[in-house]
Write a protein that holds these residues in place. Structure first.
Motif, PDB file in Angstrom:
ATOM      1  N   MET A   1      58.836  33.901 -17.131  1.00  0.00           N
ATOM      2  CA  MET A   1      58.088  32.677 -16.952  1.00  0.00           C
ATOM      3  C   MET A   1      58.837  31.744 -15.996  1.00  0.00           C
ATOM      4  O   MET A   1      60.068  31.717 -15.976  1.00  0.00           O
ATOM      5  CB  MET A   1      57.875  31.979 -18.298  1.00  0.00           C
ATOM      6  CG  MET A   1      57.107  32.800 -19.323  1.00  0.00           C
ATOM      7  SD  MET A   1      55.432  33.197 -18.780  1.00  0.00           S
ATOM      8  CE  MET A   1      54.679  31.566 -18.786  1.00  0.00           C
ATOM      9  N   ASN A   2      58.079  31.000 -15.219  1.00  0.00           N
ATOM     10  CA  ASN A   2      58.650  29.996 -14.319  1.00  0.00           C
ATOM     11  C   ASN A   2      58.757  28.685 -15.084  1.00  0.00           C
ATOM     12  O   ASN A   2      57.757  28.005 -15.321  1.00  0.00           O
ATOM     13  CB  ASN A   2      57.761  29.834 -13.092  1.00  0.00           C
ATOM     14  CG  ASN A   2      58.277  28.772 -12.127  1.00  0.00           C
ATOM     15  OD1 ASN A   2      59.308  28.152 -12.369  1.00  0.00           O
ATOM     16  ND2 ASN A   2      57.553  28.553 -11.050  1.00  0.00           N
ATOM     17  N   THR A   3      59.961  28.338 -15.481  1.00  0.00           N
ATOM     18  CA  THR A   3      60.175  27.126 -16.271  1.00  0.00           C
ATOM     19  C   THR A   3      60.585  25.933 -15.406  1.00  0.00           C
ATOM     20  O   THR A   3      60.925  24.875 -15.932  1.00  0.00           O
ATOM     21  CB  THR A   3      61.246  27.364 -17.342  1.00  0.00           C
ATOM     22  OG1 THR A   3      62.491  27.722 -16.701  1.00  0.00           O
ATOM     23  CG2 THR A   3      60.836  28.473 -18.290  1.00  0.00           C
TER      24      THR A   3
ATOM     25  N   PRO B   1      54.663  23.530  -7.799  1.00  0.00           N
ATOM     26  CA  PRO B   1      55.720  22.574  -7.484  1.00  0.00           C
ATOM     27  C   PRO B   1      56.988  22.855  -8.268  1.00  0.00           C
ATOM     28  O   PRO B   1      56.941  23.282  -9.422  1.00  0.00           O
ATOM     29  CB  PRO B   1      55.109  21.232  -7.905  1.00  0.00           C
ATOM     30  CG  PRO B   1      54.109  21.589  -8.969  1.00  0.00           C
ATOM     31  CD  PRO B   1      53.551  22.914  -8.551  1.00  0.00           C
ATOM     32  N   ILE B   2      58.134  22.627  -7.623  1.00  0.00           N
ATOM     33  CA  ILE B   2      59.431  22.761  -8.296  1.00  0.00           C
ATOM     34  C   ILE B   2      59.800  21.357  -8.778  1.00  0.00           C
ATOM     35  O   ILE B   2      60.506  20.614  -8.099  1.00  0.00           O
ATOM     36  CB  ILE B   2      60.495  23.335  -7.345  1.00  0.00           C
ATOM     37  CG1 ILE B   2      60.009  24.640  -6.724  1.00  0.00           C
ATOM     38  CG2 ILE B   2      61.821  23.570  -8.091  1.00  0.00           C
ATOM     39  CD1 ILE B   2      60.922  25.177  -5.626  1.00  0.00           C
TER      40      ILE B   2
ATOM     41  N   ALA C   1      51.661  24.802 -16.315  1.00  0.00           N
ATOM     42  CA  ALA C   1      51.830  25.706 -17.465  1.00  0.00           C
ATOM     43  C   ALA C   1      51.411  27.128 -17.109  1.00  0.00           C
ATOM     44  O   ALA C   1      50.503  27.356 -16.308  1.00  0.00           O
ATOM     45  CB  ALA C   1      51.001  25.204 -18.645  1.00  0.00           C
ATOM     46  N   GLY C   2      52.118  28.100 -17.710  1.00  0.00           N
ATOM     47  CA  GLY C   2      51.704  29.491 -17.620  1.00  0.00           C
ATOM     48  C   GLY C   2      52.043  30.209 -16.342  1.00  0.00           C
ATOM     49  O   GLY C   2      51.530  31.303 -16.087  1.00  0.00           O
TER      50      GLY C   2
ATOM     51  N   ASP D   1      59.867  19.453  -1.948  1.00  0.00           N
ATOM     52  CA  ASP D   1      59.047  19.631  -0.748  1.00  0.00           C
ATOM     53  C   ASP D   1      59.008  21.067  -0.266  1.00  0.00           C
ATOM     54  O   ASP D   1      58.441  21.347   0.797  1.00  0.00           O
ATOM     55  CB  ASP D   1      59.587  18.734   0.385  1.00  0.00           C
ATOM     56  CG  ASP D   1      59.484  17.258   0.046  1.00  0.00           C
ATOM     57  OD1 ASP D   1      58.523  16.873  -0.639  1.00  0.00           O
ATOM     58  OD2 ASP D   1      60.376  16.498   0.455  1.00  0.00           O
ATOM     59  N   GLU D   2      59.608  21.971  -1.027  1.00  0.00           N
ATOM     60  CA  GLU D   2      59.612  23.381  -0.637  1.00  0.00           C
ATOM     61  C   GLU D   2      58.194  23.936  -0.724  1.00  0.00           C
ATOM     62  O   GLU D   2      57.525  23.802  -1.753  1.00  0.00           O
ATOM     63  CB  GLU D   2      60.535  24.175  -1.566  1.00  0.00           C
ATOM     64  CG  GLU D   2      60.706  25.634  -1.203  1.00  0.00           C
ATOM     65  CD  GLU D   2      61.664  25.838  -0.044  1.00  0.00           C
ATOM     66  OE1 GLU D   2      61.711  26.963   0.476  1.00  0.00           O
ATOM     67  OE2 GLU D   2      62.372  24.885   0.331  1.00  0.00           O
ATOM     68  N   PRO D   3      57.672  24.559   0.361  1.00  0.00           N
ATOM     69  CA  PRO D   3      56.321  25.137   0.285  1.00  0.00           C
ATOM     70  C   PRO D   3      56.263  26.209  -0.805  1.00  0.00           C
ATOM     71  O   PRO D   3      57.208  26.979  -0.987  1.00  0.00           O
ATOM     72  CB  PRO D   3      56.122  25.752   1.671  1.00  0.00           C
ATOM     73  CG  PRO D   3      57.100  25.053   2.557  1.00  0.00           C
ATOM     74  CD  PRO D   3      58.282  24.737   1.689  1.00  0.00           C
TER      75      PRO D   3
END
Length: 297
Positions: A64-66, A182-183, A71-72, A176-178
């Motif tokens: 998972m990308n935390t 979003p990070i 979400a998800g 701002d990283e494409p």
């Protein structure tokens, strides 16, 4: 053929498979061991190996990308040694990884594929979303002279800054990283475990442009043998337009060359025009373009 969870002591074999698949992608066995043994809260990773007659020939991971507020979101990769493709092992790995992600409530999965892997991914429900350009430079060749250091800026190795300073700069610049998500939700403790404590991160070769107590710009460098990988070069918004990204990356490459690194590599999103321009000025040459793909579970 056999598929089972990856063991940390297989890091050397996994690194060899990854290098055979992507010769330009730099990742040390120590980094792979760190990835397998380090789990952030909510990541729910699964690392699998594919074996042929007991020998590691494939590697797949999903988690998972935390680091995003969406979400998800999840990520997945499958690497199969070129000599062992078209025998079902990649498909078997992908199936197991998708089952795992569905069980942990993933909604959308992101992966990257080279030209030969795009059709493989599309047959499994993925669709193209963006392009990532991978490039490299031979550090045995002359490099352009670094631009002058602006007044009020001091260049230091990342081993001379604190984890908190590096975290603040990384997370602000990364917004701002494409990308497809979003990070914008990076926990400090998780960042320290995954990034700052990554044994592949060479803090002495990584360079920070410091203004007072904060990092204005930085170039993070990972190494494996005589090769390096520029994982991120970032500049805080208040300091952009002053040539700092060009400066820190240029100095980082010179430090790498002086340390015996012969080949430096990186990857940039097609939408990241400013960083692509910096790399072109430095002398990077494209070695492959990958496609970023998404699948909704």
């Amino acid at each position: 053929m056999d598929i089972r969870p990856a063991h940390p002591d297989e890091a050397e074999a996994l690194a060899a498979v990854r290098r055979d698949v992507f010769p330009f992608a730099v990742m040390s066995p120590a980094t792979i061991r760190h990835i397998i043994t380090t789990e952030g809260a909510g990541e729910k990773p699964l690392h699998l190996v594919g074996l042929d007659d007991g020998r590691v020939v494939a590697w797949g991971s999903a988690s998972m990308n935390t680091w995003t507020s969406e979400a998800g979101q999840a990520g997945l990769h499958v690497h199969v040694h070129p000599d062992h493709r078209l025998r079902g092992i990649g498909g078997a790995l992908a199936e197991r990884l998708h089952e795992h992600l569905a069980a942990v409530d993933a909604v959308r999965v992101r992966t990257f594929a080279s030209l030969s892997g795009v059709e493989f991914a599309k047959r499994r429900g993925y669709d193209g979303s963006r392009q990532m350009h991978c490039s490299g430079i031979d550090l045995r060749q002359p490099l352009p002279e670094p631009p002058p250091t602006p007044d009020g800026i001091e260049l230091v190795g990342m081993d001379q800054v604190t984890a908190r300073q590096a975290y603040d700069a990384d997370t602000i610049a990364s917004r701002d990283e494409p990308g497809d998500s979003p990070i914008d939700a990076v926990d400090f403790d998780e960042w320290v475990r995954e990034i700052w404590e990554n044994p592949g991160l060479d803090k002495a070769l990584s360079v920070a442009a410091v203004a007072g107590d904060e990092i204005a710009s930085f170039a993070a460098v990972e190494t494996a043998g005589d090769r390096s990988w520029s994982s991120i070069t970032g500049t805080l918004p208040a300091y952009r337009g002053r040539g700092l990204a060009k400066l820190v990356k240029s100095v980082a490459l010179r430090r790498a060359a002086a340390a015996g690194i012969t080949g430096a590599f990186t990857a940039n999103d097609d939408e990241n025009g400013p960083m692509l321009a910096v790399n072109n000025w430095l002398g990077y040459r494209r070695v492959e373009t990958q496609t970023g793909l998404l699948r909704t579970l």
